[in-house]
Design a protein around this motif. Structure first.
Motif, PDB file in Angstrom:
ATOM      1  N   ASP A   1      22.137   8.236  14.115  1.00  0.00           N
ATOM      2  CA  ASP A   1      22.800   8.988  15.174  1.00  0.00           C
ATOM      3  C   ASP A   1      23.873   9.877  14.548  1.00  0.00           C
ATOM      4  O   ASP A   1      24.838   9.376  13.975  1.00  0.00           O
TER       5      ASP A   1
ATOM      6  N   GLN B   1      35.118  12.110   8.252  1.00  0.00           N
ATOM      7  CA  GLN B   1      33.814  12.772   8.192  1.00  0.00           C
ATOM      8  C   GLN B   1      34.008  14.278   8.167  1.00  0.00           C
ATOM      9  O   GLN B   1      34.907  14.811   8.817  1.00  0.00           O
TER      10      GLN B   1
ATOM     11  N   ALA C   1      32.782  12.465  15.606  1.00  0.00           N
ATOM     12  CA  ALA C   1      31.917  11.352  15.970  1.00  0.00           C
ATOM     13  C   ALA C   1      32.716  10.163  16.506  1.00  0.00           C
ATOM     14  O   ALA C   1      33.916  10.030  16.256  1.00  0.00           O
TER      15      ALA C   1
ATOM     16  N   VAL D   1      30.576  11.180   4.975  1.00  0.00           N
ATOM     17  CA  VAL D   1      31.516  10.241   5.574  1.00  0.00           C
ATOM     18  C   VAL D   1      32.291   9.538   4.475  1.00  0.00           C
ATOM     19  O   VAL D   1      31.852   9.449   3.326  1.00  0.00           O
TER      20      VAL D   1
ATOM     21  N   THR E   1      27.600   9.180  15.685  1.00  0.00           N
ATOM     22  CA  THR E   1      28.209   7.861  15.521  1.00  0.00           C
ATOM     23  C   THR E   1      28.331   7.512  14.046  1.00  0.00           C
ATOM     24  O   THR E   1      27.405   7.723  13.271  1.00  0.00           O
ATOM     25  N   VAL E   2      29.490   6.989  13.668  1.00  0.00           N
ATOM     26  CA  VAL E   2      29.672   6.390  12.353  1.00  0.00           C
ATOM     27  C   VAL E   2      29.763   4.882  12.557  1.00  0.00           C
ATOM     28  O   VAL E   2      30.639   4.400  13.288  1.00  0.00           O
ATOM     29  N   THR E   3      28.841   4.150  11.962  1.00  0.00           N
ATOM     30  CA  THR E   3      28.851   2.695  12.054  1.00  0.00           C
ATOM     31  C   THR E   3      29.559   2.127  10.836  1.00  0.00           C
ATOM     32  O   THR E   3      29.181   2.421   9.697  1.00  0.00           O
TER      33      THR E   3
ATOM     34  N   THR F   1      25.938   6.769   8.711  1.00  0.00           N
ATOM     35  CA  THR F   1      25.743   7.709   9.802  1.00  0.00           C
ATOM     36  C   THR F   1      24.562   8.615   9.500  1.00  0.00           C
ATOM     37  O   THR F   1      24.194   8.807   8.336  1.00  0.00           O
TER      38      THR F   1
END
Length: 221
Positions: free
Chosen positions: A8, A196, A208, A86, A11-13, A81
């Motif tokens: 995605d 990011q 994000a 990032v 979104t940064v997980t 991401t």
């Protein structure tokens, strides 16, 4: 967007855990396993390499995932991401000469914010900024070189931060093509910074959301 968080672009997980020894290896293990799970492929189809600058990159089936890794002082974190480059950094909140360090290294506006806080709040506040600056340097691929510590990052809207909503990356005051945020975790004992690149040619996207999850140390073994 295909429903897989690691792909995605909005979104940064961030996954983090405590670690007892060999933090580097464990961080790399967590990174590959997390990417494999997000992409629904076997971990054997993904491997980790480093660019000439030192930036970690995934190869194989994970080549479309942008990543960052951090470890130290008994903790590690990885960021993944499907969007732009990032960076992530984690620090333990500890006793620091926060006022002196802020005046020596930070932008004057940031130093003024840190020193205006109560003394017991200053170490966490300083590290809130420090981790973002480290993360920005990683996202840009140049670390803290070329004035990284004096590069202004967004200040929190309130201190200590309140609420349980996931942080949203906010543009740097003097560089809208980079966005950052930080979050206190582990009951305020650690702070994680995330950054990011946004809006740059070929990378697209706006700021994000950040999803931060604590994982079991077993996930890194």
């Amino acid at each position: 967007m295909d429903g897989r968080p690691g792909l995605d672009p909005d979104t940064v997980t961030v996954l983090w855990c405590t670690a007892d020894g060999d933090e580097r290896r464990k961080a790399h293990t967590l990174l590959v396993r997390a990417a494999a799970g997000m992409l629904d492929v076997p971990p054997s189809e993904i491997w980790l390499e480093h660019e000439e600058s030192g930036r970690p990159v995934l190869r194989g089936a994970g080549s479309a995932v942008r990543i960052s890794v951090t470890h130290g002082r008994g903790a590690l974190a990885v960021a993944l991401t499907g969007g732009a480059c990032v960076g992530v950094d984690v620090e333990v909140v500890r006793r620091l000469r926060a006022e002196a360090m802020a005046r020596a290294w930070l932008d004057p506006a940031e130093a003024a914010w840190v020193t205006a806080l109560a003394e017991e709040q200053r170490p966490a506040a300083f590290l809130w900024l420090w981790t973002q600056k480290e993360s920005v340097g990683k996202a840009l691929g140049r670390g803290l070189r070329r004035g990284g510590m004096s590069r202004r990052v967004p200040l929190p809207e309130a201190w200590p931060p309140v609420g349980d909503l996931p942080p949203v990356l906010r543009p740097l005051p003097a560089d809208p093509e980079v966005a950052s945020a930080a979050v206190l975790v582990d009951g305020g004992r650690r702070v994680i910074g995330v950054a990011q690149r946004v809006g740059t040619e070929g990378e697209g996207g706006g700021a994000a959301r950040v999803r931060v999850h604590r994982v079991s140390p077993a996930a890194c073994e």
